[in-house]
Write a protein that holds these residues in place. Structure first.
Motif, PDB file in Angstrom:
ATOM      1  N   ILE A  19       4.182  11.510  -9.177  1.00 44.83           N
ATOM      2  CA  ILE A  19       3.103  11.432 -10.325  1.00 44.83           C
ATOM      3  C   ILE A  19       2.636  12.825 -10.282  1.00 44.83           C
ATOM      4  O   ILE A  19       2.554  13.624 -10.785  1.00 44.83           O
ATOM      5  CB  ILE A  19       1.810  10.372 -10.451  1.00 44.83           C
ATOM      6  CG1 ILE A  19       2.780   9.158 -11.156  1.00 44.83           C
ATOM      7  CG2 ILE A  19       1.216  10.803 -11.948  1.00 44.83           C
ATOM      8  CD1 ILE A  19       4.248   9.353 -12.136  1.00 44.83           C
ATOM      9  N   THR A  20       1.683  13.175  -8.422  1.00 49.58           N
ATOM     10  CA  THR A  20       0.769  14.453  -8.406  1.00 49.58           C
ATOM     11  C   THR A  20       1.745  15.195  -8.313  1.00 49.58           C
ATOM     12  O   THR A  20       1.766  16.362  -8.508  1.00 49.58           O
ATOM     13  CB  THR A  20       0.144  13.628  -7.112  1.00 49.58           C
ATOM     14  OG1 THR A  20      -0.603  12.738  -7.387  1.00 49.58           O
ATOM     15  CG2 THR A  20      -0.717  14.743  -6.549  1.00 49.58           C
ATOM     16  N   VAL A  21       2.782  15.388  -8.033  1.00 50.61           N
ATOM     17  CA  VAL A  21       3.904  16.094  -7.067  1.00 50.61           C
ATOM     18  C   VAL A  21       4.491  16.322  -9.642  1.00 50.61           C
ATOM     19  O   VAL A  21       4.379  17.679  -9.027  1.00 50.61           O
ATOM     20  CB  VAL A  21       5.354  16.196  -6.951  1.00 50.61           C
ATOM     21  CG1 VAL A  21       6.495  16.819  -6.783  1.00 50.61           C
ATOM     22  CG2 VAL A  21       4.868  15.844  -4.884  1.00 50.61           C
ATOM     23  N   ILE A  22       4.495  15.566 -10.168  1.00 45.17           N
ATOM     24  CA  ILE A  22       4.905  16.103 -11.417  1.00 45.17           C
ATOM     25  C   ILE A  22       3.679  16.665 -12.423  1.00 45.17           C
ATOM     26  O   ILE A  22       4.359  17.850 -12.314  1.00 45.17           O
ATOM     27  CB  ILE A  22       5.950  14.485 -12.814  1.00 45.17           C
ATOM     28  CG1 ILE A  22       6.958  13.950 -11.273  1.00 45.17           C
ATOM     29  CG2 ILE A  22       5.686  15.306 -13.298  1.00 45.17           C
ATOM     30  CD1 ILE A  22       7.166  13.544 -11.389  1.00 45.17           C
TER      31      ILE A  22
ATOM     32  N   PHE B 161       0.503  -1.361   0.214  1.00 47.49           N
ATOM     33  CA  PHE B 161      -0.173  -0.194  -0.300  1.00 47.49           C
ATOM     34  C   PHE B 161       0.931   1.105  -0.184  1.00 47.49           C
ATOM     35  O   PHE B 161       0.619   2.326  -0.901  1.00 47.49           O
ATOM     36  CB  PHE B 161      -1.018   0.282   1.040  1.00 47.49           C
ATOM     37  CG  PHE B 161      -1.689   1.077   1.320  1.00 47.49           C
ATOM     38  CD1 PHE B 161      -2.771   1.911   0.914  1.00 47.49           C
ATOM     39  CD2 PHE B 161      -0.809   1.938   2.116  1.00 47.49           C
ATOM     40  CE1 PHE B 161      -3.394   2.447   0.598  1.00 47.49           C
ATOM     41  CE2 PHE B 161      -1.788   3.472   2.267  1.00 47.49           C
ATOM     42  CZ  PHE B 161      -3.221   3.843   2.070  1.00 47.49           C
ATOM     43  N   LEU B 162       2.213   1.123   0.819  1.00 51.07           N
ATOM     44  CA  LEU B 162       2.419   2.696   1.578  1.00 51.07           C
ATOM     45  C   LEU B 162       3.543   2.204  -0.159  1.00 51.07           C
ATOM     46  O   LEU B 162       3.855   4.032  -1.199  1.00 51.07           O
ATOM     47  CB  LEU B 162       3.572   2.142   1.896  1.00 51.07           C
ATOM     48  CG  LEU B 162       3.342   2.399   3.357  1.00 51.07           C
ATOM     49  CD1 LEU B 162       3.874   2.137   4.888  1.00 51.07           C
ATOM     50  CD2 LEU B 162       2.660   3.616   3.455  1.00 51.07           C
ATOM     51  N   SER B 163       3.965   1.459  -1.154  1.00 50.66           N
ATOM     52  CA  SER B 163       4.671   2.048  -2.105  1.00 50.66           C
ATOM     53  C   SER B 163       3.481   2.464  -3.414  1.00 50.66           C
ATOM     54  O   SER B 163       3.911   3.647  -4.091  1.00 50.66           O
ATOM     55  CB  SER B 163       5.380   0.511  -2.362  1.00 50.66           C
ATOM     56  OG  SER B 163       5.670  -0.238  -2.122  1.00 50.66           O
ATOM     57  N   VAL B 164       2.461   1.847  -3.448  1.00 46.77           N
ATOM     58  CA  VAL B 164       2.174   2.752  -3.935  1.00 46.77           C
ATOM     59  C   VAL B 164       1.110   3.816  -4.223  1.00 46.77           C
ATOM     60  O   VAL B 164       0.859   4.690  -4.827  1.00 46.77           O
ATOM     61  CB  VAL B 164      -0.260   1.874  -4.198  1.00 46.77           C
ATOM     62  CG1 VAL B 164      -0.466   2.178  -4.956  1.00 46.77           C
ATOM     63  CG2 VAL B 164       0.390   0.581  -4.651  1.00 46.77           C
ATOM     64  N   ALA B 165       1.083   3.799  -2.639  1.00 46.35           N
ATOM     65  CA  ALA B 165       0.402   5.540  -2.552  1.00 46.35           C
ATOM     66  C   ALA B 165       2.012   6.304  -3.091  1.00 46.35           C
ATOM     67  O   ALA B 165       1.555   7.476  -3.190  1.00 46.35           O
ATOM     68  CB  ALA B 165       0.319   5.524  -1.021  1.00 46.35           C
ATOM     69  N   LEU B 166       2.889   5.874  -2.652  1.00 46.33           N
ATOM     70  CA  LEU B 166       4.219   6.627  -2.844  1.00 46.33           C
ATOM     71  C   LEU B 166       4.547   7.075  -4.075  1.00 46.33           C
ATOM     72  O   LEU B 166       4.558   8.116  -5.102  1.00 46.33           O
ATOM     73  CB  LEU B 166       5.423   5.807  -2.384  1.00 46.33           C
ATOM     74  CG  LEU B 166       7.213   6.706  -3.064  1.00 46.33           C
ATOM     75  CD1 LEU B 166       6.884   7.953  -2.185  1.00 46.33           C
ATOM     76  CD2 LEU B 166       7.844   5.880  -2.424  1.00 46.33           C
ATOM     77  N   PHE B 167       4.402   6.256  -5.324  1.00 51.64           N
ATOM     78  CA  PHE B 167       3.938   6.100  -6.396  1.00 51.64           C
ATOM     79  C   PHE B 167       3.401   7.378  -7.125  1.00 51.64           C
ATOM     80  O   PHE B 167       3.566   7.967  -7.698  1.00 51.64           O
ATOM     81  CB  PHE B 167       3.644   4.770  -7.485  1.00 51.64           C
ATOM     82  CG  PHE B 167       3.651   5.239  -8.993  1.00 51.64           C
ATOM     83  CD1 PHE B 167       4.725   4.859  -9.677  1.00 51.64           C
ATOM     84  CD2 PHE B 167       2.337   4.583  -9.246  1.00 51.64           C
ATOM     85  CE1 PHE B 167       4.444   5.152 -11.465  1.00 51.64           C
ATOM     86  CE2 PHE B 167       2.330   4.797 -11.135  1.00 51.64           C
ATOM     87  CZ  PHE B 167       3.758   5.070 -11.565  1.00 51.64           C
TER      88      PHE B 167
END
Length: 93
Positions: A32-35, A22-28
């Protein structure tokens, strides 16, 4: 140890550690949102600069009007009339 066995073990580790998954998917998603927000911010900044330039052009008199006003106010001063700077309001120097 074959490749299929390694992949099976990796799959078991991921399924046993659902929090890590879950944390890996949230980090991804966060990356993407920051970019996307950085690109949007850059577009907004350039649009703002363009609007400010247009507003400055609309509110300030043109250089030919400034030269005419300067010439009529001080006909003896030919150096001020030849410059392209806008007139300075009285008392600002």
């Amino acid at each position: 140890m074959g490749c299929s066995e390694i992949m099976r073990n990796l799959g078991e580790i991921v399924m046993n550690n659902k929090l890590v998954t879950f944390l890996s998917v949230a980090l991804f998603a966060f990356v993407i949102t920051v970019i996307a927000l950085a690109v949007s911010n850059n577009n907004n900044a350039s649009d703002l600069e363009e609007c400010q330039a247009r507003l400055y052009e609309a509110l300030n008199p043109t250089t030919t009007t400034a030269a005419t006003i300067t010439t009529t106010l001080a006909p003896a001063d030919t150096t001020t009339a030849a410059t392209s700077e806008p007139p300075v309001p009285p008392g600002s120097k």
